[in-house]
Design an enzyme around this catalytic site. Sequence first.
Site, PDB file in Angstrom:
ATOM      1  N   GLU A  90     -11.082   3.848   5.684  1.00 10.12           N
ATOM      2  CA  GLU A  90     -10.396   4.369   6.286  1.00 10.12           C
ATOM      3  C   GLU A  90     -11.378   4.914   7.401  1.00 10.12           C
ATOM      4  O   GLU A  90     -10.870   5.483   8.505  1.00 10.12           O
ATOM      5  CB  GLU A  90      -9.476   4.927   4.711  1.00 10.12           C
ATOM      6  CG  GLU A  90      -8.310   5.674   5.657  1.00 10.12           C
ATOM      7  CD  GLU A  90      -7.294   6.777   4.216  1.00 10.12           C
ATOM      8  OE1 GLU A  90      -7.610   6.956   3.606  1.00 10.12           O
ATOM      9  OE2 GLU A  90      -6.621   7.050   4.488  1.00 10.12           O
TER      10      GLU A  90
ATOM     11  N   HIS B 290       1.089  -1.358   0.295  1.00 11.08           N
ATOM     12  CA  HIS B 290       0.448   0.022   0.303  1.00 11.08           C
ATOM     13  C   HIS B 290       0.963   1.060  -0.524  1.00 11.08           C
ATOM     14  O   HIS B 290       1.334   1.729   1.059  1.00 11.08           O
ATOM     15  CB  HIS B 290      -0.867  -0.044   1.531  1.00 11.08           C
ATOM     16  CG  HIS B 290      -2.342   0.713   1.146  1.00 11.08           C
ATOM     17  ND1 HIS B 290      -3.294   1.669   1.571  1.00 11.08           N
ATOM     18  CD2 HIS B 290      -1.514   2.296   1.171  1.00 11.08           C
ATOM     19  CE1 HIS B 290      -4.153   2.391   1.822  1.00 11.08           C
ATOM     20  NE2 HIS B 290      -2.876   2.819   1.373  1.00 11.08           N
TER      21      HIS B 290
ATOM     22  N   HIS C  84       1.239   5.338  -2.284  1.00 14.43           N
ATOM     23  CA  HIS C  84       0.804   5.168  -3.788  1.00 14.43           C
ATOM     24  C   HIS C  84       2.080   6.255  -4.106  1.00 14.43           C
ATOM     25  O   HIS C  84       2.736   6.367  -3.615  1.00 14.43           O
ATOM     26  CB  HIS C  84      -0.332   6.557  -3.636  1.00 14.43           C
ATOM     27  CG  HIS C  84      -1.405   6.532  -2.653  1.00 14.43           C
ATOM     28  ND1 HIS C  84      -2.930   6.304  -3.396  1.00 14.43           N
ATOM     29  CD2 HIS C  84      -1.657   5.616  -1.484  1.00 14.43           C
ATOM     30  CE1 HIS C  84      -3.627   5.085  -2.434  1.00 14.43           C
ATOM     31  NE2 HIS C  84      -3.110   4.821  -1.445  1.00 14.43           N
TER      32      HIS C  84
HETATM   33  N1  ADE Z   1      -4.584   8.729  -2.298  1.00 12.10           N
HETATM   34  C1  ADE Z   1      -3.061   8.335  -1.136  1.00 12.10           C
HETATM   35  N2  ADE Z   1      -3.277   8.092  -0.499  1.00 12.10           N
HETATM   36  C2  ADE Z   1      -4.724   8.059  -0.349  1.00 12.10           C
HETATM   37  C3  ADE Z   1      -5.547   7.534   0.561  1.00 12.10           C
HETATM   38  N3  ADE Z   1      -4.366   7.743   2.107  1.00 12.10           N
HETATM   39  N4  ADE Z   1      -6.912   7.029   1.054  1.00 12.10           N
HETATM   40  C4  ADE Z   1      -7.564   7.445   0.004  1.00 12.10           C
HETATM   41  N5  ADE Z   1      -6.454   7.466  -1.511  1.00 12.10           N
HETATM   42  C5  ADE Z   1      -5.545   8.118  -1.025  1.00 12.10           C
HETATM   43 ZN    ZN Z   2      -3.534   4.930   0.548  1.00 18.46          ZN
END
Ligand code: ADE
Ligand code: ZN
Length: 330
Positions: free
Chosen positions: A197, A14, A16
């Site tokens: 989240e 996880h 990005h």
């Molecule tokens: N894009 C980058 N980080 C993110 C996150 N923590 N939650 C949702 N979208 C994201």
């Molecule tokens: Zn994320």
Amino acid sequence: MTDVISRLPKAELHVHIEGTLEPEMMFDMARRNGVELPFRSVEEVRAAYEFTDLQSFLDIYYQGAAALQTPQDFYDLMTAYLDRAATDGVRRAEIFFDPQTHTSRGIGFEVFMDGFREAMADAVRRHGISADLILCFLRHLPAGDAVATIRAAEPHLEGVIAVGLDSSEVGYPPELFVEAYEIARSFGLRAVAHAGEEGPPEYVWNALDILGVERIDHGVRSLEDPDLVARLVRDRVPLTVCPLSNVALKVVDGLEDHPLPRMMEAGLLVSVNSDDPAYFGGYVGDNYRGLADVLGFGEEELTRLARNSIESSFLTADRKAALLAYLERV
Ligand code: ADE
Ligand code: ZN
């Protein structure tokens, strides 16, 4: 503990890639590309990293990504991440990218995919690190845009193993994206999604039952629903948890309040990951270190998290077994 953590072979599932853009690199790229950033200095960028929630972060994150223009920029970004990950003991990385953040600025798939793929191939040679990509749909944009994105991606899918769903969660539930996920599945891609989240447990249920995802990104709010926990435990659904991200985006008050210990006690298959390390104060090793320093995790817990990360990955059964055997030797 730093030495133990960096020696433990692990997977990062996880992260990005746009969230690994450090302010210094952002400024270098903006300068060489003649892009105007809404900040005057590296210090001003860092000062802006005081987030109150997910949206307050995303607003700045999409602005920063404007610096990325050429295949070389995407190559440099990916190389910097993989070099750093290798020093943290990452042997396998499954890396999110947001094509719509780039195509919406007129930057085509061939530009970023060429940069990413070349950097990943070089990192295999330099570090022996194995990496693949996960194409994410931006959920704050219309579901029809996600469908158009996966169709446009079809000729560019070499190195992509799965699709995911990210950006603003609340108000954009998983079921909106069922068509894009069906198309992705018809292309042979696997599926994950951010859920739980900031969003409620219902989003986790729908990601599993409607989108058919194999892994949940974050999922920390799953603990609010005992039936959901039972389902996730029964099916050994991996949850990719990002402790420092949850602190930075005020999902939890502090690392000392993080639900990870309770998630482990409940028998959930959790791994630890960095999410957007350039924005949240740490790479994957820093997340492991935070757990050791603040929550008192010892070698046993940290090793279990590294083992879980390998088990949760999309590697083949053979390669998982080889990496797990290596972990036991270490
Ligand atoms: N894009 C980058 N980080 C993110 C996150 N923590 N939650 C949702 N979208 C994201
Ligand atoms: Zn994320």
